[in-house]
Design an enzyme around this catalytic site. Structure first.
Site, PDB file in Angstrom:
ATOM      1  CG  ASP A 261      -2.135   0.578   0.964  1.00 12.66           C
ATOM      2  OD1 ASP A 261      -3.391   0.505   1.628  1.00 12.66           O
ATOM      3  OD2 ASP A 261      -2.222   1.769   0.092  1.00 12.66           O
TER       4      ASP A 261
HETATM    5  C1  GLC Z   1      -4.325   4.088  -0.236  1.00 13.14           C
HETATM    6  C2  GLC Z   1      -5.447   3.110   0.265  1.00 13.14           C
HETATM    7  C3  GLC Z   1      -5.281   1.962  -0.876  1.00 13.14           C
HETATM    8  C4  GLC Z   1      -5.351   2.601  -2.413  1.00 13.14           C
HETATM    9  C5  GLC Z   1      -3.952   3.121  -2.372  1.00 13.14           C
HETATM   10  C6  GLC Z   1      -3.670   3.751  -3.812  1.00 13.14           C
HETATM   11  O1  GLC Z   1      -3.704   4.651   0.872  1.00 13.14           O
HETATM   12  O2  GLC Z   1      -5.141   2.329   1.395  1.00 13.14           O
HETATM   13  O3  GLC Z   1      -6.936   1.071  -0.414  1.00 13.14           O
HETATM   14  O4  GLC Z   1      -5.536   1.497  -3.257  1.00 13.14           O
HETATM   15  O5  GLC Z   1      -3.608   4.043  -1.459  1.00 13.14           O
HETATM   16  O6  GLC Z   1      -4.426   5.035  -3.771  1.00 13.14           O
END
Ligand code: GLC
Length: 715
Positions: A261
């Protein structure tokens, strides 16, 4: 493409770059050729980004084409970028949030929505969506309830499969996109409902409840998985070798890319798990994490880790190969611009066919909680007052991708669309801010509108931005302003119906005795207002059922139906020395699986084809469900089991099947479910997943509170 041969051509630097993901904003220099914004924050050079493997969060097809074109000029190996995006519940035409989709108990409409989303986003140049999010959630305070299909492992697993199939098809069309299932694992079990917070649980609970839906998505063929921000039992997921390597790769056979993430690699330092970013890189690589999203631990440290002999180049090669294999599967080496089509992207956006799907989904997701013969409202009503902070607000829901509130049908618009020559007035009554205190001027204005109207539609609950990532709430009751608004309006107009917008269960106890009728619309997306009007005026009937328990009191949270019995179950109110509270009952306001209709249904007691079952055998349990009302409708027949005695304690009930049934007035139908050992199996004390001999209570019911059971004995 012979990717093994390609790998041999690549330098170490180019291999490491393939593991890096930077947002589209990082890849576009400003007019001076300078890298600004997040690229500057990460101290990136043009050299750093020239060979990176993937990007996220970009504008549209034209933007994708421009970025890819420039990248193909810069990358010496001509390895195309993978384009990824958060297409969570729609790309341009936005359908209801996942929690609402869970309330549909309808895998077909969920798949249809995912398919629509794939078509639109593929035309926008998306190769991978960071969806479905399948985190099981039991704590309504958590902001990301809205992205989940709720509290039950089985319902979440069914919806996970439906979404992966909807997004991916067979991956043989440029309208198919890859599903990146997230957030692995147990992100929804964050302590006290605070986002990103600690997760600590037994492997038993993890496997029985929290891992099921990810596994379902992997079995459905998800092409990528995103590790979660949180720790599990003291180890952050992205560095959790047991979770990523032992369980996901070795046990489940997942041989595709694992992505972190956003900046989760670097956050291992904050967790206190790694002393610096070099250790972060080592820990993540040892756990077989492939793609680092928006941090530079791999980029800045893998070379020195290799030189020091602390990692092997084979580890890097394995990661690179998993990424190149995915690019090859998508045909990107032959067509780096796969799917991107500006004209098609524009033509599909909000097209009538897609608006119709979004509207159908919003209708199917709504859950009728109470109706004292107020609904449906008569379409000949002359004067309607639409009252509340969300009356004229587009309820898209969080993570709306490229959806625009301005393109979203509001309730006031939906009501006007539905009624030809009615007089439709509006009053806000309050502003909808959290914990808002009543403003008498706004309340009085609303009361005046209500007094003059033949009927009132109250639009209350949460704005889309009051749930979602980093939007957990300690207090999930309605604000004092909304409570007063509802009470004062209902006091002057008995013909009032409440529409609850929310991204999580809300405590409705303060108003439930006051309102004659209330239903949950969740956050319905682009066609919100039209779907709400369709339901209110009876053009469609309610068919949704709760995917999460609605608490009676905030203090009960986390509250969920499939709990253990304990040694001292509270079987009758006020029973002392039992598991419960001295000030409130254990029961929720509305239970999992509950929902009303414009008609009524009855179900017979369950009947087994046989009451004894040998190992390897199967039995069928049946019940007859009847529409006892005056209009046609759908209900959800739910199969629950209870394992009475086992080598580990078992929940008082577990959903193991469901079937949505349409019945005309007076019509009845037999609904049957097959029960095999699979439905009775669990993670036993000996660590196996199997059914143990003994007695089971079997329920075939219309929600999770039924006491009507039949006993099955597994020999
Ligand atoms: C965010 C979220 C995740 C998302 C990623 C990209 O922090 O936790 O669900 O896909 O970043 O945007």
């Amino acid at each position: 493409m012979d990717i093994k041969k390609l790998l041999q051509k690549m330098t170490l630097e180019q291999k490491i770059a393939q593991l890096c993901q930077f947002s589209a904003r990082c890849l576009v220099a400003d007019e001076t050729g300078e890298l600004t914004g997040p690229a500057k924050d990460l101290n990136l050079s043009m050299k750093d980004i020239a060979c990176c493997g993937s990007t996220l969060t970009f504008a549209d097809a034209n933007s994708m084409i421009a970025i890819q074109k420039k990248h193909m000029e810069l990358d010496p190996n001509k390895i195309p970028l993978l384009f990824m995006h958060d297409v969570i519940h729609g790309y341009r035409t936005i359908y209801p949030i996942q929690l609402a989709l869970g309330a549909s108990w309808d895998a077909d409409i969920v798949k249809k929505c995912s398919r629509m989303s794939a078509r639109e986003s593929a035309a926008g140049g998306v190769h991978v969506t960071f969806a479905p999010m399948v985190d099981l959630v039991r704590d309504a305070r958590w902001g990301r309830c809205m992205e989940s299909c709720g509290e039950d492992p089985y319902l979440n697993s069914v919806m996970a499969r439906a979404q992966v199939e909807g997004y991916q098809g067979n991956l043989d069309s440029d309208e198919d996109i890859c599903a990146c299932v997230k957030h692995f694992a147990a992100y929804g079990a964050a302590e006290s409902g605070k986002d990103y917070n600690t997760v600590d649980m037994s492997e038993y609970n993890l496997r029985e409840n929290y891992l099921c839906a990810y596994k379902s998505a992997v079995e459905a063929g998800a092409q990528m998985i995103m590790a979660s921000f949180n720790t599990i039992n003291g180890v952050p997921s992205i560095a959790n070798k047991w979770l990523l390597k032992d369980v996901l790769r070795d046990e489940w056979g997942f041989d595709k890319p694992i992505i972190s993430d956003y900046s989760a690699f670097a956050e291992l330092v904050n967790h206190g798990y790694c002393s610096d970013e070099k250790e972060c890189a080592k820990a993540a690589l040892d756990a077989t994490a492939d793609i680092e999203m928006m941090s530079v631990c791999y980029l800045r440290n893998l070379t020195s880790l290799l030189e020091e002999g602390r990692i092997k180049e084979e580890q890097i090669d394995e990661c690179v190969l998993r990424i190149l294999e995915l690019k090859d599967k998508l045909g990107l080496f032959e067509n780096p611009y796969r799917g991107a089509n500006p004209e098609k992207e524009k033509a599909l956006a909000l097209c009538p066919e897609h608006r119709a799907i979004a509207r159908e989904a919003a209708q199917k997701c709504a859950v009728l909680l109470k109706n004292d013969n107020i609904l449906p409202l008569n379409k000949n009503t002359k004067n309607i007052a639409v009252i509340g902070p969300w009356s004229d607000v587009g309820m898209l829901g969080e993570w709306p991708a490229h959806g625009e509130p301005s393109e979203t049908v509001t309730v006031i618009e939906g009501v006007k669309n539905a009624l030809n020559n009615a007089n439709v007035t509006m009053a806000k009554g309050c502003n909808g801010v959290l914990n808002e205190l009543p403003d008498d001027e706004l309340i009085n204005e609303a009361v005046c509108a209500a007094e003059k109207a033949d009927a009132v539609i109250l639009c209350i609950g949460e704005h889309s931005k009051q749930s979602g990532e980093a939007h957990s709430r300690a207090d999930i009751t309605l604000s004092p302003a909304q409570i007063k608004l509802v009470k004062e309006v209902c006091a002057v107009n008995k013909n009032s119906v409440c529409v609850l917008f929310c991204g999580r269960p809300i405590v409705l106890t303060d108003i439930i005795d006051t309102v004659p009728a209330i239903f949950v619309a969740w956050q319905p997306g682009t066609e919100a207002g039209n779907a709400v009007a369709d339901l209110i005026f009876g053009d469609v009937n309610f068919e949704g059922r709760l995917p999460m328990t609605f608490p009676l009191h905030l203090g009960q949270v986390p509250i969920y139906y499939n709990q253990m019995n304990t040694g001292r179950p509270k079987l009758v109110p006020n029973q002392i020395f039992t598991s419960g509270y001295i000030d409130y009952p254990n029961d929720p306001l509305f239970p999992f699986g509950y929902g009303l209709s414009y008609t009524s249904f009855e179900i017979s007691s369950p009947v087994l084809s046989k009451t004894q079952m040998n190992k390897g055998d199967k039995v069928v349990v049946s019940a007859r469900v009847k529409n006892t009302g005056a209009v046609a409708g759908k209900t959800v027949v739910q199969l629950y089991i209870r394992d009475l005695f086992a080598s580990r304690t078992r929940p008082v009930k577990e959903l193991k099947g469901f079937e949505k049934v349409y019945l005309e007035p007076g019509e009845e139908k037999e609904v049957s479910f097959e029960i095999t050992e699979k439905e009775l199996a669990f993670h036993t004390a000996s660590g196996k997943f199997e059914a143990e001999a003994g007695d089971f209570h079997i329920f075939v019911a219309l929600d999770s509170t039924s006491k009507d059971l039949v006993t099955l004995t597994l020999k």
